[in-house]
Design a protein around this motif. Structure first.
Motif, short mmCIF file in Angstrom:
data_model
loop_
_atom_site.label_atom_id
_atom_site.label_comp_id
_atom_site.label_asym_id
_atom_site.label_seq_id
_atom_site.Cartn_x
_atom_site.Cartn_y
_atom_site.Cartn_z
N PRO A 172 -0.71 8.08 -6.75
CA PRO A 172 -1.85 8.74 -6.07
C PRO A 172 -3.05 8.89 -6.91
O PRO A 172 -4.44 8.62 -6.29
CB PRO A 172 -1.49 9.89 -5.38
CG PRO A 172 0.11 9.91 -5.49
CD PRO A 172 0.24 9.05 -6.84
N LEU A 223 -5.38 6.02 -6.61
CA LEU A 223 -5.95 5.83 -5.34
C LEU A 223 -7.31 6.69 -5.16
O LEU A 223 -8.40 6.20 -4.84
CB LEU A 223 -5.08 5.87 -4.32
CG LEU A 223 -4.19 5.06 -4.22
CD1 LEU A 223 -3.13 5.13 -2.88
CD2 LEU A 223 -4.36 3.63 -4.21
N GLU A 258 0.79 4.29 -2.88
CA GLU A 258 0.51 5.73 -2.38
C GLU A 258 1.75 6.36 -3.07
O GLU A 258 1.41 7.70 -3.47
CB GLU A 258 0.47 5.88 -0.84
CG GLU A 258 -0.63 5.34 -0.43
CD GLU A 258 -0.55 5.29 1.25
OE1 GLU A 258 0.65 5.82 1.76
OE2 GLU A 258 -1.37 4.75 1.82
N LYS A 272 8.75 6.62 -1.26
CA LYS A 272 7.70 5.67 -0.54
C LYS A 272 8.08 4.46 -1.30
O LYS A 272 8.08 3.22 -1.05
CB LYS A 272 6.35 5.99 -0.64
CG LYS A 272 5.97 7.21 0.31
CD LYS A 272 4.51 7.47 0.33
CE LYS A 272 4.13 8.51 1.38
NZ LYS A 272 2.76 8.93 1.26
N HIS A 301 0.70 -1.32 0.15
CA HIS A 301 0.23 0.00 -0.04
C HIS A 301 0.80 1.25 -0.11
O HIS A 301 0.44 2.36 -0.48
CB HIS A 301 -0.76 0.17 1.17
CG HIS A 301 -2.20 -0.83 1.03
ND1 HIS A 301 -3.17 -0.63 0.34
CD2 HIS A 301 -2.54 -2.05 1.32
CE1 HIS A 301 -3.94 -1.47 0.45
NE2 HIS A 301 -3.76 -2.23 1.04
#
Length: 530
Positions: free
Chosen positions: A340, A343, A336, A432, A332
């Motif tokens: 983005p 999502l 992200e 990330k 996850h």
């Protein structure tokens, strides 16, 4: 004489040990270089060797994809395990590296389907099977050779260099492929440039053979030979002893299966997720994987060294537990960071597929039914969706409803609802992605770093090559090899792009329980006496 040969393993000879580790690790680099090379270039190779309009070529494509990884590697483990326990470690893994390297180089010389017709996929299949056969004996030989040379208290450290070589093979494959692609046009690469990475492996083959020719036999095997206790039929002895068979099963279900699915998820699962689900370009995804692997690679040796101090089993179980806890949050996090917009679209314009019950063949290139085609489209597009049973296929994207499967109209509706075709570079949070990749590789290092030491220590010297090679390659071939297909099937059936991770969690949970209950602590075992 036997005592003297056995004692050689306890003498720390830095020059000898460096040569032993280098020779063994290079084979592992070579093994995984080829593995990743074929995987990275699979789409192009498929187009060049397996035209979709020829059913015979399509069948050969399936066999080439699965034969080496599933059926042949365990057979190679039995074959080379027999000779490794009968004639010695050195000569057996000299044969395996030669066979594997020769087959890899030969792939770069093959004619394509346009040049040779069905001979092209048939020859490619043959070479893939030879590679798989050789791979079945390569890892066991390398692990045993290093483990039987390692001094007491450093077996985890010494053998961990074999495991870090897996990362080395991946990084080398990525570097060579990307460098070759950037050195020429797309047309040139697809015409002939794809051969270059395969042909360059000839240099690795020559170096590997040269180094291995300089090695002497393992001190443990020399001691057995001088004592006249070399086993006559290692296959019969390994699998007729109930205690040894029990250890083989523990090695398969408690060690090989668990560490393999974690490793495959950290590499292949992550690559497919980044390129398929969150729509990152393949070259960019490979760079993320390479950078993340480079950051975490030293941990393979770190955990190997730590296992010499605190024990192998504790680290293995801790790695399994952390993998089960962290795998969903890490994926996850990567989603992200990478996309983005995807999502947001999933939240604001949820997708529902209405369809009758239908079969989905995860191995087929083209689905027969309209429902199957719809499932394949959404799965390949990386779209999360809810499912509802209905007499006919209908796609709902937010408030938009489209009756019947129409790939063009479905794509237009998804784009209009904000589902991006590619991840937006301006929105990416690359840290990330890299963090997620690095932690996944770290979890692999925690479970993989000391595995060679565990497997070497788990089995008696007389049948060690056979006993450890067979469960290792069944575990990697079946539990790991089927991971992409089982994961995809779970995704298709649930409509959840993350649901395929449950396969990894399930296998790791099984491995955790088996290792917790039945895996002994092997750190203090003396190889030549047990």
């Amino acid at each position: 004489m036997a005592a003297t040969a056995a004692a050689d393993a306890e003498v720390i000879d830095p020059k000898r040990d460096r040569l032993v580790i280098t020779a063994s690790a290079m084979g592992t680099v070579f093994e995984w270089y080829d593995f990743f090379l074929y995987g990275i270039l699979a789409a192009l190779i498929g187009k060049l060797f397996f035209p979709a309009d020829n059913p015979t070529a399509a069948l050969l494509a399936s066999l080439a994809a699965f034969g080496a990884g599933f059926a042949v590697r365990p057979l190679g483990a039995v074959l080379f395990g027999y000779y490794g326990d009968r004639i010695g470690r050195k000569y057996t893994f000299l044969v395996t590296i030669t066979l594997m390297g020769g087959a890899t180089v030969a792939i770069g010389l093959l004619p394509t389907y346009a040049q040779a017709g069905l001979w092209a996929p048939a020859l490619l299949l043959l070479l893939r099977l030879l590679q798989g056969l050789a791979l079945g004996g390569e890892y066991g030989g390398a692990a045993i050779y290093v483990g039987e040379h390692a001094p007491a208290g450093k077996r985890g450290q010494y053998t961990s260099w074999i495991q870090i070589s897996v990362v080395g093979g991946f990084l080398l494959a990525v570097i060579v492929v990307l460098a070759t692609r950037r050195a020429m046009s797309v047309d040139a690469f697809e015409a002939w440039g794809w051969r270059v990475p395969f042909l360059l492996s000839f240099a690795m083959l020559v170096i590997s053979i040269f180094i291995r020719m300089k090695l002497s036999e393992s001190p443990v095997f020399k001691a057995m030979k001088e004592s006249g206790v070399v086993v006559k039929n290692p296959i019969v002895e390994a699998f007729s002893d109930k205690a040894n068979v029990g250890n083989v099963l523990v090695a398969l279900f408690g060690v090989a299966a668990g560490l393999t699915v974690i490793y495959y998820t950290s590499q292949f699962g992550t690559l497919y997720f980044l390129t398929g689900t969150v729509r990152v370009a393949e070259e960019e995804a490979l760079l993320y994987l390479a950078f993340g692997a480079l950051l975490a690679a030293p941990l393979y040796v770190g955990f190997g060294m730590l296992s010499d101090r605190v024990g192998r089993k504790k680290i293995l179980l801790a790695g399994y537990a952390l993998a089960m806890l962290l795998i969903f949050p890490l994926f996850h996090l990567m989603a992200e960071g990478a996309n983005p917009a995807l999502l947001r679209a999933t939240r604001d314009a949820p997708v529902t597929l209405e369809a009758p019950p239908c079969d989905f063949n995860v191995f087929a290139r083209k689905q027969d039914s309209e429902c199957g085609q719809a499932l394949a489209f959404l799965s390949k597009r990386g779209i999360g969706y809810a499912k509802a049973e209905a007499p006919a296929v209908t796609l709902k994207v937010g408030d938009t409803r489209i009756d019947g499967f129409d790939a063009t109209r479905w794509e237009e509706a998804l784009i209009a609802a904000g589902y991006p075709l590619v991840a937006d570079p301006a929105e990416k949070q690359r840290w990330k992605i890299i963090l997620g990749v690095a932690v996944m590789v770290a979890l692999s290092a925690m479970t993989y770093g000391q595995v060679a030491a565990i497997l070497v220590e788990l089995f008696p010297a007389r049948v060690r090559y056979t006993s450890m090679s067979v469960p290792y390659h069944i575990g990697t071939g079946y539990f790991g090899g089927f991971l992409p297909f089982i994961s995809q099937y779970i995704v298709v059936r649930t409509g959840d792009p993350f649901a395929g991770l449950w396969y990894t969690v399930g296998v790791v949970a099984m491995a955790f329980l088996v290792a917790l209950i039945w895996l002994p602590e092997t750190r203090d075992r003396v190889l030549e006496h047990h």
